[in-house]
Design an enzyme around this catalytic site. Structure first.
Site, mmCIF file in Angstrom:
data_model
loop_
_atom_site.group_PDB
_atom_site.id
_atom_site.type_symbol
_atom_site.label_atom_id
_atom_site.label_comp_id
_atom_site.label_asym_id
_atom_site.label_seq_id
_atom_site.Cartn_x
_atom_site.Cartn_y
_atom_site.Cartn_z
ATOM 1 N N HIS A 368 2.413 25.624 33.885
ATOM 2 C CA HIS A 368 2.289 26.107 35.070
ATOM 3 C C HIS A 368 0.825 25.870 35.391
ATOM 4 C CE1 HIS A 368 6.256 27.223 35.106
ATOM 5 N NE2 HIS A 368 6.221 27.046 36.406
ATOM 6 N N GLU A 609 18.960 20.822 37.754
ATOM 7 C CA GLU A 609 17.796 20.617 36.716
ATOM 8 C C GLU A 609 18.663 20.701 35.329
ATOM 9 O OE1 GLU A 609 14.902 23.412 37.166
ATOM 10 O OE2 GLU A 609 16.360 24.948 37.765
ATOM 11 N N ASP A 633 12.603 20.193 34.613
ATOM 12 C CA ASP A 633 13.696 20.655 33.521
ATOM 13 C C ASP A 633 14.762 19.597 33.309
ATOM 14 O OD1 ASP A 633 12.898 23.322 32.495
ATOM 15 O OD2 ASP A 633 13.013 23.919 34.743
ATOM 16 N N CYS A 680 11.982 18.530 43.767
ATOM 17 C CA CYS A 680 10.761 19.217 43.829
ATOM 18 C C CYS A 680 10.022 19.395 42.636
ATOM 19 C CB CYS A 680 11.184 20.582 44.187
ATOM 20 S SG CYS A 680 12.505 21.309 43.281
HETATM 21 C C1 PEP Z 1 11.598 21.523 37.640
HETATM 22 O O1 PEP Z 1 12.184 22.177 36.777
HETATM 23 O O2 PEP Z 1 11.465 20.360 38.005
HETATM 24 C C2 PEP Z 1 11.144 22.777 38.829
HETATM 25 C C3 PEP Z 1 10.519 22.165 40.030
HETATM 26 O O3 PEP Z 1 11.143 23.912 38.586
HETATM 27 P P1 PEP Z 1 10.069 24.774 37.486
HETATM 28 O O4 PEP Z 1 8.908 23.619 37.193
HETATM 29 O O5 PEP Z 1 9.703 25.802 38.041
HETATM 30 O O6 PEP Z 1 10.758 24.945 36.336
HETATM 31 MG MG MG Z 2 12.916 24.113 36.752
#
Ligand code: PEP
Ligand code: MG
Length: 760
Positions: A368, A609, A633, A680
């Site tokens: 993150h 995902e 993911d 995304c």
């Molecule tokens: C992903 O898993 O690609 C996603 C956009 O969600 P996060 O990174 O918050 O798990």
């Molecule tokens: Mg994710």
């Protein structure tokens, strides 16, 4: 044996330079295995990976010390070379009889017959060889062999760290061609930046305290004295409190601590270090280490345990020192935050406009912090596990977020080269800024909608400045993470309203809570052996419908009069979960209408995902309004590679043909069902990834604000027709590297090489 192993590894980890680290190894091993000789041979760092690199004797107990730094063997010479060549251990009862034995004059190994060598390997590369020898002709036991092999495997990272630590502590003063240490990590956020390192560390963690110079030793000594008095008072109060609850014999522990506080040798050590120019916390750190090591080296079990008490006293003193330190940090104009682990709180403490980059010893490009760095548009290097963090405070550095490399005080031609890159980077940003209001349309007329991923209010403003068409992913867990309890419905309504209002009438996709995995909530601890396969995302909120309903009600209320809300469900692994979530969303609508509040229908989508969702794409797509591919993911689960583990980072590849095949199947599934598909995950913000996704016929891409201008540039440069061909070619590839090479070449042909510098 396990205890001994841990002790040696611990001692090596604490060594301040390579010589100390290697001496700790040879001393510890010789004693532990009760052998005559232990030596370490190392490959020069710049040559690691080169099959012809020589091995230099770097430390020994038992052979001639004069040979240290003088004896060097090529890999095809001697048994040491053979261990390196084979990259496996060799255990011989009579070494001189082996055909590969090589006699080396003046090293003093004539009397020794038994030989056991183990390779020191880091991520598959031979860094050196650890050898033990004994007089009589005998094979070392299996236990001895496994001890040496295990130890060698655990030492590699500490050796590199000690080497780097020494290199950054004593940078060469000459203006030779290329100097300045390059420390490798993995790319976290694109860009090149120079600045001054500010090391951040967890409070009250003595081991994490960085070195810092002090200009006023008297003031530091006064600080230390005040801390000592405060701890003394704290212990007295604790003792008094405990006296009523514990028998007297248990309370003497506090007396032992108080005695330690009175120890002149402890404080003399700190004073000496402070007078030599170190600030009080680092003087404390080194003195505590020294004293704890004395106890740890004792045979008596009881006395060995006292090392913990020394550390406890050290931690208490540190806490007091930090009381004074808190809030008085000054951040340079161009601060590069450096730490073992950088948190959102560290970022929040920085005055606006000062952050130039981020370097973290842990994590990877999908952690993150890296996502935040991209949102804020600053370069980041992650997973630099050998980073000598404590030596870097206030050092000048240049970080290359494309390649994942940190240069500490670069000089000579390297410096000139890096300065050129920093200038080019600034020029690129200025150029990209001119595209702000231009639409993302390919030269042959296809439009791709570009959205931003947000989570912090801090990234709302930069996101709005890059010309995004809306929010493609609002990670609601982030506002949950920065609070110290679950926000209630009113508070959530306010938070979501702010996000929706900032973009209305442009759409804003709010994702329901995706905690668990690598996104913990301090006030809702989840302890699991396998958190990424455990209670996360929608699994958790379906088990707690009250959390889910409160959140959805807050989202719907926030949408009143705006009408741009879309709801996204994370971690859906099957139809059952989706139906349950949809029923709860219906329930929230009904409840709100009953309460006379806003209950207007909204579009709902699923994150694709989890691999099972790819195979059920038709069934899922039929039940929702849109699909959004979470490539972070999806890559992690398809390739079985933890997205945050730097050790397996080279395997984490969103351009792996298997991942691309899955995305392709999702896009075609969405099209069959007549549902728009967006991506995304981070692949959307990668120029190479965006090229493929364009070719697959994706409807929209959502990414960090920092990536958006680059992606717009790619879309405006490459015709869809060509992107389609590239996508087909990529699907026919068998390896991620082939896909990457092909896409790199294509971007270069369009004059877009500057966007993918690190991939060159
Ligand atoms: C992903 O898993 O690609 C996603 C956009 O969600 P996060 O990174 O918050 O798990
Ligand atoms: Mg994710």
């Amino acid at each position: 044996m396990l205890e001994t192993l841990r002790r040696i590894v611990g001692e090596v980890g604490r060594a301040r330079d390579l010589t100390m680290a290697l001496e700790a190894i040879v001393r510890g091993v010789r004693e532990a295995l009760d052998v005559a000789v232990c030596s370490v041979y190392l490959v020069p760092r710049a040559k690691v990976g080169d099959p012809d690199a020589p091995l230099m004797l770097m430390a020994t107990e038992g052979l001639s010390r004069k040979a240290v730094g003088r004896v060097s063997l090529s890999p095809d010479e001697g048994l040491v070379g053979l261990v390196a060549q084979r990259a496996e251990s060799i255990n011989l009862d009579n070494a001189p009889q082996h055909p590969r034995y090589k006699h080396i004059a003046n090293i003093g190994e004539e009397p020794y017959h038994a030989f056991l060598g183990a390779p020191i390997l880091l991520r598959g590369e031979v860094l050196g060889v650890l050898v033990v020898q004994d007089r009589e002709s005998r094979r070392f036991s299996d236990d001895q062999e496994s001890f040496l092999v295990t130890l060698a495997a655990q030492l590699a990272s500490s050796i590199v760290q000690a080497e780097l630590s020494e290199a950054v502590a004593h940078p060469p003063s000459s203006r030779k061609k290329v100097v300045g240490e390059a420390i490798r990590g993995v790319p976290g956020a694109a860009g090149v930046a120079s600045g001054i390192a500010v090391v951040v560390y967890p409070q009250a963690d003595l081991e994490a305290v960085p070195d810092r110079r002090c200009d006023d030793p008297e003031a530091e000594l006064a600080r230390l004295k005040a801390a000592r008095e405060a701890v003394r008072a704290e212990l007295a109060a604790l003792r008094q409190g405990m006296a009523q609850r514990l028998p007297e014999e248990e309370c003497v522990l506090f007396d032992a601590f108080t005695m330690m506080l009175g120890s002149e040798s402890l404080f003399a050590g700190m004073e000496r270090r402070i007078r030599a120019g170190l600030w009080a916390p680092a003087a404390l750190r080194d003195t505590i280490r020294e004293h704890a090591a004395v106890f740890e080296g004792m045979d008596d079990d009881y006395l060995r345990q006292r090392a913990e008490d020394v550390r406890d006293v050290g931690a208490r003193l540190l806490e007091q020192l930090q009381e004074v330190e808190n809030g008085v940090r000054d951040y340079p104009e161009r601060t590069i935050l450096v730490g073992r682990e950088i948190t959102v709180t560290h970022l929040a403490a920085l005055p606006e406009g000062r952050l130039a980059g981020i370097v973290s010893a842990r994590g990877s490009s999908s952690s993150h912090v890296a996502l935040l760095a991209r949102a804020l548009g600053v370069p980041a290097v992650m997973g630099a596990s050998e980073l000598p963090v404590e030596r870097l405070d206030r050092r000048e550095m240049v970080i290359d977020g494309y390649r994942g490399v940190v240069h500490v005080e670069p000089r000579g031609t390297l410096r000139e080269e890096l300065e050129r890159l920093v200038r080019e980077e600034a020029q690129l940003s200025a150029e990209l800024a001119t595209l702000r209001d231009a639409p993302a349309i390919t030269p042959d007329g296809t439009r791709v909608h570009l959205y931003v991923n947000v989570g912090l209010l801090a990234d709302m403003a930069p996101a709005n400045n890059v010309g995004a068409e809306g929010i493609g992913l609002y990670r609601t867990e982030i506002p949950f993470q920065v609070r110290d309890n679950f926000p209630g419905e009113e508070e959530q309504t306010r938070i979501y309203r702010e996000a929706l209002a900032a973009y209305a009438p442009r759409p804003a996709v709010l994702r329901t809570l995706d905690v668990g995995g690598d996104k913990p909530l301090g006030y809702f601890p989840i302890n699991e052996d396998n958190p990424f396969l455990g209670w996360r995302g929608v699994r958790l909120t379906l088990d707690h419908p009250e959390i889910f309903l409160t959140q959805v009600r807050a989202m719907l209320r926030a949408n009143k009069g705006l009408g741009n809300l879309r709801i996204l469900l994370p971690m859906i692994s099957g139809v059952g979960e989706l139906e349950q979530a949809l029923e709860l969303i219906d329930q929230a609508h009904v409840e709100l209408r009953e309460d006379g509040l806003n209950g207007e229908a909204v579009q709902v989508g699923v994150m694709v995902e989890v691999p099972s969702a790819v195979y059920q794409i038709d069934a899922l797509a039929r039940r929702v309004d849109f699909l959004s591919v979470g490539t972070n993911d999806l890559t992690q689960y398809l390739l079985a590679v933890d997205r945050n583990n730097a050790r397996v980072a080279p395997l984490y590849d969103s351009l792996h043909p298997a991942v691309l095949r899955a995305i392709h199947d999702i896009v075609t599934g969405g099209r069959r069902a007549g549902r728009p598909v967006s991506v995304c995950g981070e692949l959307a913000g990668d120029p190479l990834g965006a090229l493929i996704l364009l070719g697959f016929g994706i409807d929209s891409l959502s990414m960090s604000a920092g990536s958006l201008p680059r992606i717009k540039r790619v879309i405006r440069s490459v015709p869809l027709k060509h992107a389609r061909l590239l996508a087909w070619e990529a699907l026919a590839c068998e390896r991620g590297d082939e896909v990457r090479a092909m896409l790199r070449a294509a971007l270069r042909d369009y004059g877009l090489g500057g966007l993918i510098r690190g991939d060159e």
